[in-house]
Design an enzyme around this catalytic site. Structure first.
Site, short mmCIF file in Angstrom:
data_model
loop_
_atom_site.label_atom_id
_atom_site.label_comp_id
_atom_site.label_asym_id
_atom_site.label_seq_id
_atom_site.Cartn_x
_atom_site.Cartn_y
_atom_site.Cartn_z
CG ASP A 89 -2.05 -1.15 1.25
OD1 ASP A 89 -2.00 -2.08 0.43
OD2 ASP A 89 -3.03 -1.00 2.21
CE LYS A 150 -5.15 1.61 3.38
NZ LYS A 150 -4.19 1.16 3.91
CE LYS A 175 -6.47 -1.85 3.27
NZ LYS A 175 -5.08 -2.07 3.57
#
Length: 214
Positions: A89, A150, A175
């Protein structure tokens, strides 16, 4: 979706500045028990890969503010992969984005994605962005061949919202992360189109979940 399928969507997370190896082990144990993934600091990835080989390990780079040099982010991603991470990430540089330097953002994301043979999720810090900026961030992530976008790190103002998730799903799998503290919160994000949930309260989310369809 049954509870096991729901749990597999959860990245049980521990990323605070005071995180110890004991904290990480507790998250790994919970992830293993409940069938979740674990999102942990990069300094613990090698130990975690040895300690919990069956848990999908997510780690971060450029965390939490996204303002490291592009080469630093690329190195962080490569090191996490070499240490045993399964997913990365990376925090987008919001300052560059908001100042209109989209070329720099695009180049940085493309370099990080190309550096590792792993799914890369781009953290766009949606709470800090206007909708047009959010759409630009998602477009750049998609162009860089990222696997996900995300919502947030959880270290800036605000967290995941249904409205942001709905926008982001137009571009890539999402996400949802930041402020998701209950199974009801998680279900709302999944119903909005999220594919993955990031939360430090993963156990509570799983234990509170009742079968649903998404």
């Amino acid at each position: 979706m049954n509870r096991a399928e729901f749990a597999a969507r959860i990245d049980h997370t521990v990323l605070g500045p005071e995180t110890t190896w004991d904290d990480v082990k507790a998250v790994l144990d919970a992830a293993d028990t409940h069938g979740m993934n674990a999102c942990i600091p990069p300094c613990y990835v090698a130990e975690a890969a040895e300690y919990a080989p069956d848990v999908t390990l997510v780690s971060v780079c450029g965390f939490p503010h996204g303002q490291a040099a592009p080469e630093t982010k690329e190195f962080e991603a490569e090191r996490a992969w070499q240490d045993g991470a399964d997913e990365i990430d990376v925090v987008l540089n919001v300052g560059r984005l908001r100042s209109g330097d989209t070329e720099a953002v695009a180049e940085e994301l493309a370099c990080v994605v190309a550096a590792v043979p792993l799914p890369v999720k781009v953290i766009v810090e949606a709470p800090l962005l206007e909708e047009a900026e959010l759409r630009t961030a998602c477009e750049l992530a998609a162009e860089a061949d990222a696997a996900f976008v995300k919502t947030a790190t959880g270290f800036s103002d605000g967290g995941a919202t249904v409205a942001d998730v709905r926008v982001m799903t137009e571009y890539l799998p999402v996400k949802a992360s930041g402020g998701i503290g209950s199974s009801e919160d998680a279900v709302a994000m999944l119903e909005a189109g999220a594919e993955r949930i990031g939360a430090s309260s993963g156990v509570e989310l799983v234990e509170g979940y009742e079968n649903g369809a998404f």
